[in-house]
Design a protein around this motif. Structure first.
Motif, PDB file in Angstrom:
ATOM      1  N   ILE A  46      37.064  50.604  39.605  1.00  0.00           N
ATOM      2  CA  ILE A  46      37.694  50.567  40.833  1.00  0.00           C
ATOM      3  C   ILE A  46      37.942  49.325  40.755  1.00  0.00           C
ATOM      4  CG2 ILE A  46      36.388  50.787  42.990  1.00  0.00           C
ATOM      5  CD1 ILE A  46      33.802  51.881  42.220  1.00  0.00           C
ATOM      6  N   GLU A  47      37.684  48.034  39.895  1.00  0.00           N
ATOM      7  CA  GLU A  47      38.628  47.161  39.884  1.00  0.00           C
ATOM      8  C   GLU A  47      39.900  47.144  39.327  1.00  0.00           C
ATOM      9  OE1 GLU A  47      33.748  44.698  39.200  1.00  0.00           O
ATOM     10  OE2 GLU A  47      35.538  44.305  37.879  1.00  0.00           O
ATOM     11  N   ASP A  48      40.474  48.324  38.133  1.00  0.00           N
ATOM     12  CA  ASP A  48      41.284  48.044  37.509  1.00  0.00           C
ATOM     13  C   ASP A  48      42.324  48.722  39.319  1.00  0.00           C
ATOM     14  OD1 ASP A  48      41.228  47.328  35.384  1.00  0.00           O
ATOM     15  OD2 ASP A  48      40.415  49.286  34.945  1.00  0.00           O
ATOM     16  N   LYS A  49      41.895  49.766  40.352  1.00  0.00           N
ATOM     17  CA  LYS A  49      42.568  50.176  40.654  1.00  0.00           C
ATOM     18  C   LYS A  49      42.774  48.774  42.147  1.00  0.00           C
ATOM     19  CE  LYS A  49      41.180  54.808  40.433  1.00  0.00           C
ATOM     20  NZ  LYS A  49      39.873  55.495  39.914  1.00  0.00           N
ATOM     21  N   LEU A  50      42.387  48.343  42.637  1.00  0.00           N
ATOM     22  CA  LEU A  50      42.313  46.769  43.167  1.00  0.00           C
ATOM     23  C   LEU A  50      43.581  46.542  42.391  1.00  0.00           C
ATOM     24  CD1 LEU A  50      38.402  45.809  44.583  1.00  0.00           C
ATOM     25  CD2 LEU A  50      40.347  46.776  45.746  1.00  0.00           C
ATOM     26  N   MET A  51      43.274  46.348  41.448  1.00  0.00           N
ATOM     27  CA  MET A  51      44.094  44.873  40.935  1.00  0.00           C
ATOM     28  C   MET A  51      46.154  45.901  40.786  1.00  0.00           C
ATOM     29  SD  MET A  51      42.970  42.042  39.908  1.00  0.00           S
ATOM     30  CE  MET A  51      44.137  41.853  38.804  1.00  0.00           C
ATOM     31  N   THR A  52      45.788  46.371  41.866  1.00  0.00           N
ATOM     32  CA  THR A  52      46.982  46.991  41.466  1.00  0.00           C
ATOM     33  C   THR A  52      48.073  46.636  42.851  1.00  0.00           C
ATOM     34  OG1 THR A  52      46.959  49.574  42.589  1.00  0.00           O
ATOM     35  CG2 THR A  52      46.817  49.336  39.904  1.00  0.00           C
ATOM     36  N   HIS A  53      47.369  45.925  43.265  1.00  0.00           N
ATOM     37  CA  HIS A  53      48.211  45.178  44.455  1.00  0.00           C
ATOM     38  C   HIS A  53      48.387  43.957  44.481  1.00  0.00           C
ATOM     39  CE1 HIS A  53      48.747  43.498  48.757  1.00  0.00           C
ATOM     40  NE2 HIS A  53      48.766  44.563  49.150  1.00  0.00           N
ATOM     41  N   GLU A  54      50.064  44.014  44.291  1.00  0.00           N
ATOM     42  CA  GLU A  54      50.419  42.059  44.115  1.00  0.00           C
ATOM     43  C   GLU A  54      49.729  41.664  44.003  1.00  0.00           C
ATOM     44  OE1 GLU A  54      54.397  43.395  44.961  1.00  0.00           O
ATOM     45  OE2 GLU A  54      54.221  42.258  47.093  1.00  0.00           O
ATOM     46  N   ALA A  55      49.715  41.365  45.807  1.00  0.00           N
ATOM     47  CA  ALA A  55      48.595  40.190  46.018  1.00  0.00           C
ATOM     48  C   ALA A  55      47.202  39.814  45.119  1.00  0.00           C
ATOM     49  CB  ALA A  55      48.589  39.940  47.870  1.00  0.00           C
ATOM     50  N   ILE A  56      46.855  41.033  44.826  1.00  0.00           N
ATOM     51  CA  ILE A  56      45.705  40.471  44.145  1.00  0.00           C
ATOM     52  C   ILE A  56      45.839  39.867  43.169  1.00  0.00           C
ATOM     53  CG2 ILE A  56      43.736  41.584  43.504  1.00  0.00           C
ATOM     54  CD1 ILE A  56      43.747  43.720  46.451  1.00  0.00           C
ATOM     55  N   GLU A  57      44.860  38.312  43.153  1.00  0.00           N
ATOM     56  CA  GLU A  57      44.561  38.303  41.216  1.00  0.00           C
ATOM     57  C   GLU A  57      44.046  38.040  40.450  1.00  0.00           C
ATOM     58  OE1 GLU A  57      45.036  33.952  39.631  1.00  0.00           O
ATOM     59  OE2 GLU A  57      46.711  34.084  40.403  1.00  0.00           O
ATOM     60  N   ALA A  58      42.854  38.390  41.005  1.00  0.00           N
ATOM     61  CA  ALA A  58      41.073  38.550  40.335  1.00  0.00           C
ATOM     62  C   ALA A  58      40.552  39.300  41.727  1.00  0.00           C
ATOM     63  CB  ALA A  58      40.378  37.286  40.101  1.00  0.00           C
ATOM     64  N   LEU A  97      42.866  35.970  46.605  1.00  0.00           N
ATOM     65  CA  LEU A  97      45.067  36.500  46.253  1.00  0.00           C
ATOM     66  C   LEU A  97      45.644  35.173  45.160  1.00  0.00           C
ATOM     67  CD1 LEU A  97      45.349  36.218  49.973  1.00  0.00           C
ATOM     68  CD2 LEU A  97      44.971  38.346  48.668  1.00  0.00           C
ATOM     69  N   GLY A  98      47.116  35.502  44.843  1.00  0.00           N
ATOM     70  CA  GLY A  98      47.538  34.808  44.275  1.00  0.00           C
ATOM     71  C   GLY A  98      48.093  33.998  44.726  1.00  0.00           C
ATOM     72  N   ALA A  99      48.152  32.922  44.183  1.00  0.00           N
ATOM     73  CA  ALA A  99      48.815  31.213  45.142  1.00  0.00           C
ATOM     74  C   ALA A  99      49.569  31.707  45.970  1.00  0.00           C
ATOM     75  CB  ALA A  99      48.820  29.909  43.772  1.00  0.00           C
ATOM     76  N   ASP A 100      50.726  32.258  46.163  1.00  0.00           N
ATOM     77  CA  ASP A 100      51.533  32.404  46.881  1.00  0.00           C
ATOM     78  C   ASP A 100      50.776  33.448  48.046  1.00  0.00           C
ATOM     79  OD1 ASP A 100      53.813  31.896  45.796  1.00  0.00           O
ATOM     80  OD2 ASP A 100      54.935  33.942  45.254  1.00  0.00           O
ATOM     81  N   TYR A 101      50.275  34.494  48.050  1.00  0.00           N
ATOM     82  CA  TYR A 101      49.797  34.780  48.986  1.00  0.00           C
ATOM     83  C   TYR A 101      48.456  34.108  49.568  1.00  0.00           C
ATOM     84  CZ  TYR A 101      52.368  39.025  47.370  1.00  0.00           C
ATOM     85  OH  TYR A 101      53.147  39.577  47.159  1.00  0.00           O
ATOM     86  N   GLN A 102      48.437  33.617  48.925  1.00  0.00           N
ATOM     87  CA  GLN A 102      47.252  31.788  49.783  1.00  0.00           C
ATOM     88  C   GLN A 102      47.835  31.388  50.904  1.00  0.00           C
ATOM     89  OE1 GLN A 102      44.401  29.985  46.608  1.00  0.00           O
ATOM     90  NE2 GLN A 102      43.838  32.113  45.803  1.00  0.00           N
ATOM     91  N   SER A 103      48.922  30.668  49.840  1.00  0.00           N
ATOM     92  CA  SER A 103      49.321  29.963  51.177  1.00  0.00           C
ATOM     93  C   SER A 103      50.627  30.792  52.503  1.00  0.00           C
ATOM     94  CB  SER A 103      50.288  29.092  50.400  1.00  0.00           C
ATOM     95  OG  SER A 103      51.412  29.802  49.610  1.00  0.00           O
ATOM     96  N   ARG A 104      51.149  32.087  52.110  1.00  0.00           N
ATOM     97  CA  ARG A 104      51.193  33.164  53.200  1.00  0.00           C
ATOM     98  C   ARG A 104      50.223  33.219  53.871  1.00  0.00           C
ATOM     99  NH1 ARG A 104      55.021  37.374  50.401  1.00  0.00           N
ATOM    100  NH2 ARG A 104      55.233  36.360  48.817  1.00  0.00           N
ATOM    101  N   ALA A 105      48.961  33.309  53.730  1.00  0.00           N
ATOM    102  CA  ALA A 105      48.322  33.540  54.548  1.00  0.00           C
ATOM    103  C   ALA A 105      47.835  32.558  55.200  1.00  0.00           C
ATOM    104  CB  ALA A 105      46.400  34.415  53.657  1.00  0.00           C
TER     105      ALA A 105
END
Length: 560
Positions: free
Chosen positions: A445-457, A474-482
Motif C-alpha cells: 500500500i505504501e508503494d502505491k501511496l508513493m506514486t503521488h509526486e508530493a509524497i516523499e515518505a 510531503l517533499g520540501a517543495d510541497y511543504q512550503s506550497r501548503a
C-alpha cells in the motif's frame, strides 16, 4: 565457508595497487571552497603504513577494536586499512547518531580508540564518547577535535611507515558493522575478510566493474552497501573514488565525478525526480519524450544535468523502490537495478539483471547465494559464504537470526516465480491486525501511496483500528506550497483523489480511512529515520498513536 584466494583479501589488494599503480589517482577529495585534493595509490599506502605503525605502537592486544566516527572522506577508508594493517578490527559509526547511541556502540564494542572525522553535529555527539577514550582527528575534522586530539597529518609526518606486507587471514574478524536500528538497539554484525572478498566476487559477476570506473561516495560508509560497493569495490578493481563534500555541493560533486556506477536509496532517487519536475512538469516531459528526434536529445540533457550521463550501472536498494519510479527513470534512459540484502549478508542476496525486464522485483539471487521461502509464514531465507559470523557478544540473538539448518531469517516476506526471481511483499513483523481481525501488509500500500509526486515518505499503520491510516510526509517543495491556502486546497483535492484511486484497488479491509499529512519533517536528527532513510515504525507509533482514534473518527479524507 568458501576459501578465498589470499591475493583477493582487502590488504593484499592495497599492496597490489601500491606496487603496480603507485601514481594512479585513487581518491579525489573536496577540501571545501571548491578545492579538491587527489591522492594516488602510492600516497594512500604510505599514509596507511604510517598510521598503522602508530596504532600498533599503542600496544593494544591483536584483534582490539578501533572506531571510526566520520562522514565519508579519503581518511575514513585509509583509517579502516590502517586499523587492519595494525592487526585490529574496525568499528564504523554513522555520522548522524545521537550521543546515547554513540556511547552504547563505543562501550559495547569495547573500542580502544576512535577516529573523529568530518562531522556536522560533533557538539551533540561529543558527550557520547566515553571519558578518557583516546581519539584522533582528520584534516577535515571539526576545529574542536583538531585542537583536542592528535592529527592525522602530524602522526604521518612523525611516524615511519610500517615495513613489509602484513597479511590478515581470510577467517579473521575484519569489522563490526552495527545495524541501523530500525528494530531497537543496533547489533554489531561480525564480518571476516573472506566474507568481503567472496561478496565482491559474486557482485562483479552480476554487475561488472573495472579500473576505468568512477564512483561517488556519499551514502554513509558505516552502511554495508557503501562499504562493500565503494570501499571493497575500489580495492578490488583499482577504480577512482570521488567523495561528496556536503548536501549543498552534492550536485557539483556529482558533476565532478560523472560516476559510471551509481548507487542511491529510493528517497534520493525520488528527490532527483522532483528536481526534474520542478524545472519541467511531467506533461511537458511526456510530450518531448514522445517526439522521435527530440526524445534522445531530451534524455541526454536530463541525465547530463543530473551528472549521470556517463552512468552505465545504476542501482537502488536499502528500501523498496516504487515501480512507477523505476519506470520513470527507464523512460529518461536510466535503468535502475534494484538490489536486496542486509548487513547480515553483506547486502549480497539478490539484484535485478541488467538488460532484463525484472522491474518490480529484486531479481534472482547472486551466483552462489541459496534462497528459499518458509512455507509457514512466507519469510525469505538465504545462505551464502558472505553470511555474518554472528552478532558480537549476542549468541542468543545470533541463534534467533538463523534457522536450525544454518539459513538466515531475513524477516522479509516474499515470493519466488518460476525463474526464481524474487519479489518482496513486506516484513514478517510489519503485518498488523485491524479491529476487524484482518491482517494488513503495509508495504504494497505504501508503494502505491508513493506514486503521488508530493509524497516523499509514508507509513501505513492502524493495529486494532476499524481501517488502516496513511501518514505521509510531503517533499520540501510541497511543504512550503501548503502554507498558501489556495495551493493547500488544490493539494488536498489531489491527495483525496489519490486516496480514492488507491482504495478502489485494495481489498475492503485494507482500504485507508484517511491520509494524515505530518507537519514535522521526518529526519535522521529527530530519530524518525535511520541513517539510510528507512522509517522507524516504532518511532511513528510513539509519536502519533495517541491521535489515531481521533483521526479515524474525524470523517475527513485528508487531515493536516
Amino acid at each position: 565457508m568458501s576459501k578465498m584466494a589470499p591475493e583477493m583479501l582487502a590488504l593484499q589488494r592495497l599492496y597490489h595497487w601500491e606496487k603496480t599503480s603507485p601514481n594512479r589517482v585513487a581518491f579525489t577529495q573536496p577540501m571545501g571552497g571548491g578545492v579538491v585534493q587527489d591522492t594516488t595509490w602510492g600516497e594512500v599506502a604510505n599514509q596507511v603504513r604510517r598510521m598503522a605503525n602508530y596504532l600498533q605502537s599503542q600496544g593494544w592486544e591483536p584483534g582490539s577494536k578501533v572506531a571510526i566516527l566520520s562522514k565519508n572522506c579519503s581518511w575514513w577508508i585509509m583509517s579502516d586499512l590502517a586499523i587492519w594493517m595494525a592487526g585490529y578490527v574496525s568499528v564504523p559509526l554513522y555520522p548522524t547518531l545521537a550521543a546515547a547511541t554513540v556511547h552504547q556502540i563505543l562501550t559495547h564494542s569495547e573500542a580502544k580508540a576512535c577516529f573523529i572525522g568530518k562531522l556536522d553535529g560533533w557538539e551533540q555527539m561529543k558527550p557520547g564518547v566515553p571519558v578518557g577514550m583516546p581519539c584522533l582527528s582528520y584534516p577535515l575534522s571539526p576545529p574542536d577535535a583538531i585542537k583536542s586530539y592528535p592529527g592525522w597529518e602530524k602522526i604521518c609526518k612523525d611516524t615511519p611507515p610500517l615495513q613489509g606486507n602484513r597479511e590478515r587471514g581470510g577467517d579473521e574478524l575484519a569489522t563490526l558493522i552495527y545495524t541501523s536500528g530500525t528494530t531497537g538497539m543496533p547489533k554489531g554484525v561480525m564480518h571476516s575478510f573472506s566474507n568481503f572478498a567472496w561478496a565482491l566476487d559474486a557482485g562483479i559477476r552480476r554487475l561488472p566493474m573495472g579500473a576505468d570506473d568512477r564512483m561517488l561516495s556519499y551514502l554513509p560508509l558505516a552502511h554495508v552497501v557503501e562499504r562493500v560497493l565503494v570501499e571493497h569495490g575500489w580495492l578490488r578493481t583499482g577504480m577512482q573514488v570521488f567523495f561528496a563534500d556536503s548536501l549543498d555541493t552534492f550536485a557539483a560533486d556529482l558533476q565532478r565525478a560523472r560516476p559510471t556506477i551509481f548507487f542511491s536509496v529510493p528517497r534520493l532517487w525520488v528527490k532527483f525526480q522532483q528536481g526534474v519536475h520542478h524545472k519541467m512538469p511531467q506533461a511537458k516531459l511526456n510530450l518531448l519524450l514522445s517526439i522521435p528526434i527530440l526524445s534522445g536529445i531530451v534524455r541526454r540533457k536530463l541525465l547530463k544535468a543530473l551528472g549521470l550521463d556517463q552512468c552505465r550501472i545504476a542501482a537502488g536498494g536499502a528500501a523498496p523502490m516504487p515501480l512507477a519510479l523505476l519506470q520513470w527513470y527507464s523512460k529518461i534512459g536510466l535503468d535502475i537495478n534494484e538490489g536486496y540484502g542486509m548487513t547480515e549478508n553483506l547486502a549480497l542476496s539478490h539484484i535485478t539483471e541488467p538488460g532484463k525486464n525484472q522491474q518490480g522485483t529484486v531479481g534472482p539471487a547472486y551466483d552462489g547465494v541459496e534462497d528459499r521461502i518458509d512455507p509457514e509464514n512466507g519469510e525469505i531465507q538465504m545462505r551464502s559464504p558472505a553470511l555474518m559470523l554472528g552478532y558480537y557478544k549476542e549468541p542468543e540473538k545470533t541463534r534467533e537470526a538463523m534457522t536450525e539448518d544454518g539459513w538466515l531469517r531475513t524477516g522479509d516476506k516474499g515470493r519466488l516465480d518460476k525463474q526464481r526471481v524474487l519479489s518482496i511483499t513486506g516484513r514478517v513483523k510489519d503485518l498488523f491486525k485491524t479491529g476487524k481481525g484482518k491482517y494488513v501488509a503495509p508495504a504494497p500500500i505504501e508503494d502505491k501511496l508513493m506514486t503521488h509526486e508530493a509524497i516523499e515518505a509514508c507509513v501505513v499503520t492502524g493495529a486494532n483500528l476499524g481501517q488502516p491510516l496513511g501518514i505521509i510526509m510531503l517533499g520540501a517543495d510541497y511543504q512550503s506550497r501548503a502554507a498558501d491556502a489556495g495551493a493547500r486546497a488544490e493539494l488536498e483535492q489531489s491527495l483525496a483523489q489519490h486516496l480514492k484511486t488507491i482504495n478502489a484497488a485494495l481489498d475492503p479491509h485494507e482500504r485507508l480511512q484517511c491520509l494524515v499529512v505530518a507537519s514535522t519533517p521526518w529526519t535522521v536528527e529527530n530519530e524518525i529515520l535511520t541513517p539510510t532513510f528507512k522509517i522507524k515504525r516504532n518511532r511513528i507509533e510513539e509519536l502519533y498513536a495517541a491521535s489515531y482514534d481521533g483521526w479515524e473518527s474525524s470523517g475527513k479524507k485528508v487531515i493536516w
